[in-house]
Design a protein around this motif. Structure first.
Motif, PDB file in Angstrom:
ATOM      1  N   GLU A  23       0.838  -1.192   0.000  1.00  0.00           N
ATOM      2  CA  GLU A  23       0.000   0.000   0.000  1.00  0.00           C
ATOM      3  C   GLU A  23       0.880   1.253   0.000  1.00  0.00           C
ATOM      4  N   PRO A  24       0.422   2.332  -0.627  1.00  0.00           N
ATOM      5  CA  PRO A  24       1.223   3.563  -0.699  1.00  0.00           C
ATOM      6  C   PRO A  24       1.675   4.086   0.660  1.00  0.00           C
ATOM      7  N   TYR A  80      11.000   6.297  -3.719  1.00  0.00           N
ATOM      8  CA  TYR A  80      10.391   7.631  -3.775  1.00  0.00           C
ATOM      9  C   TYR A  80      10.029   8.005  -5.221  1.00  0.00           C
ATOM     10  N   ASN A  81      10.940   7.757  -6.150  1.00  0.00           N
ATOM     11  CA  ASN A  81      10.684   8.083  -7.555  1.00  0.00           C
ATOM     12  C   ASN A  81       9.553   7.233  -8.129  1.00  0.00           C
ATOM     13  N   SER A 108       1.601  11.475  -4.652  1.00  0.00           N
ATOM     14  CA  SER A 108       2.357  12.637  -4.178  1.00  0.00           C
ATOM     15  C   SER A 108       2.841  12.355  -2.754  1.00  0.00           C
ATOM     16  N   PRO A 109       4.134  12.105  -2.570  1.00  0.00           N
ATOM     17  CA  PRO A 109       4.648  11.815  -1.224  1.00  0.00           C
ATOM     18  C   PRO A 109       4.375  12.968  -0.269  1.00  0.00           C
ATOM     19  N   THR A 164       7.740  12.399   4.108  1.00  0.00           N
ATOM     20  CA  THR A 164       8.516  11.503   3.250  1.00  0.00           C
ATOM     21  C   THR A 164       9.569  12.283   2.471  1.00  0.00           C
ATOM     22  N   CYS A 165       9.177  13.416   1.922  1.00  0.00           N
ATOM     23  CA  CYS A 165      10.131  14.247   1.169  1.00  0.00           C
ATOM     24  C   CYS A 165      11.303  14.672   2.043  1.00  0.00           C
ATOM     25  N   ASN A 166      11.005  15.120   3.243  1.00  0.00           N
ATOM     26  CA  ASN A 166      12.052  15.557   4.142  1.00  0.00           C
ATOM     27  C   ASN A 166      12.963  14.414   4.557  1.00  0.00           C
TER      28      ASN A 166
END
Length: 228
Positions: free
Chosen positions: A146-147, A170-171, A179-180, A184-186
């Motif tokens: 799951e995402p 991530y990619n 859209s993370p 998650t981005c950090n």
């Protein structure tokens, strides 16, 4: 299956470098409040799934060679029942035992794990922060988590220093239209920073320009400016 999902599974199989027999430490986990509880459902032969799961959990803890005797102890019970496996996973306080049981099922039964059970076990490995075991699990099963679990996986990969793997996942999340979150981005940015992969940091940050910026993102930017 969509192109993105196929690519996701293929990526995990190609990227995972850990052996399926990776040694695991003793890991504990807490049950998830959101999980459904079939404890009142009757299983074949009488009793409930919860009662049977507690019995099997005790046997696994106290008997060294439980794999050789479990079937003979309960000859009429269907251990491959997905409802039983989910209840066993919640009854165990050590995800290592649950993983052992899962592998035992796969090797002794014509067992095709259902997505719910796979996601529960993968999530339990992440809850225990068993990142390498989670990688091995994905490699051997090839399922599409799951995402929300994948985002948590990215976070733990980054924290564990497995930055390239974290960036790959991530990619893939972005390629599949997800859209993370800012967390998650950090996490992946901070992982790049700690690993001193500054070019990769700026490449990722460029693609995050339209995403939300918080204090953690600002802290990452200050730190990388200092290192530059």
């Amino acid at each position: 299956m969509s192109r993105g999902q196929s690519y996701l599974i293929s990526l995990f199989r190609n990227r995972t470098r850990q052996s399926p027999n990776t040694q695991l430490r003793s890991l504990t986990l807490e049950p998830r409040d959101s999980e459904s509880n079939p404890n009142e459902q009757k299983c074949a032969g009488g009793g409930t799934y919860t009662e049977m799961a507690k019995t099997v959990s005790t046997i696994m803890r106290e008997r060294q060679r439980w794999q050789q005797t479990l079937v003979s102890d309960f000859p009429s019970f269907n251990f491959a029942d997905p409802l039983f496996f989910r209840e066993l996973l919640k009854s165990q306080n050590n995800v290592l035992f649950s993983l052992w049981f899962f592998r035992w099922l796969c090797s002794n039964y014509d067992y095709t794990p259902d997505p719910v059970s796979l996601n529960l076990l993968f999530g339990a490995l992440l809850d225990a922060k068993a990142v390498k075991a989670a990688k091995s699990f994905l490699d051997t099963t090839g399922f599409n988590p799951e995402p929300t679990l994948l985002e948590l996986y990215v976070k733990f990969l980054s924290e564990d220093g497995l930055v390239e793997e974290a960036v790959d996942v991530y990619n893939v999340l972005k390629e599949t239209g997800i859209s993370p979150t800012v967390v998650t981005c950090n996490a992946v940015l901070l992982g790049c920073l700690k690993a001193r992969k500054l070019n990769l940091f700026w490449e990722l940050h460029k693609g995050m320009m339209e995403s939300e910026v918080d204090l953690e993102r600002i802290r990452c930017l200050v730190l990388i400016r200092c290192r530059d």
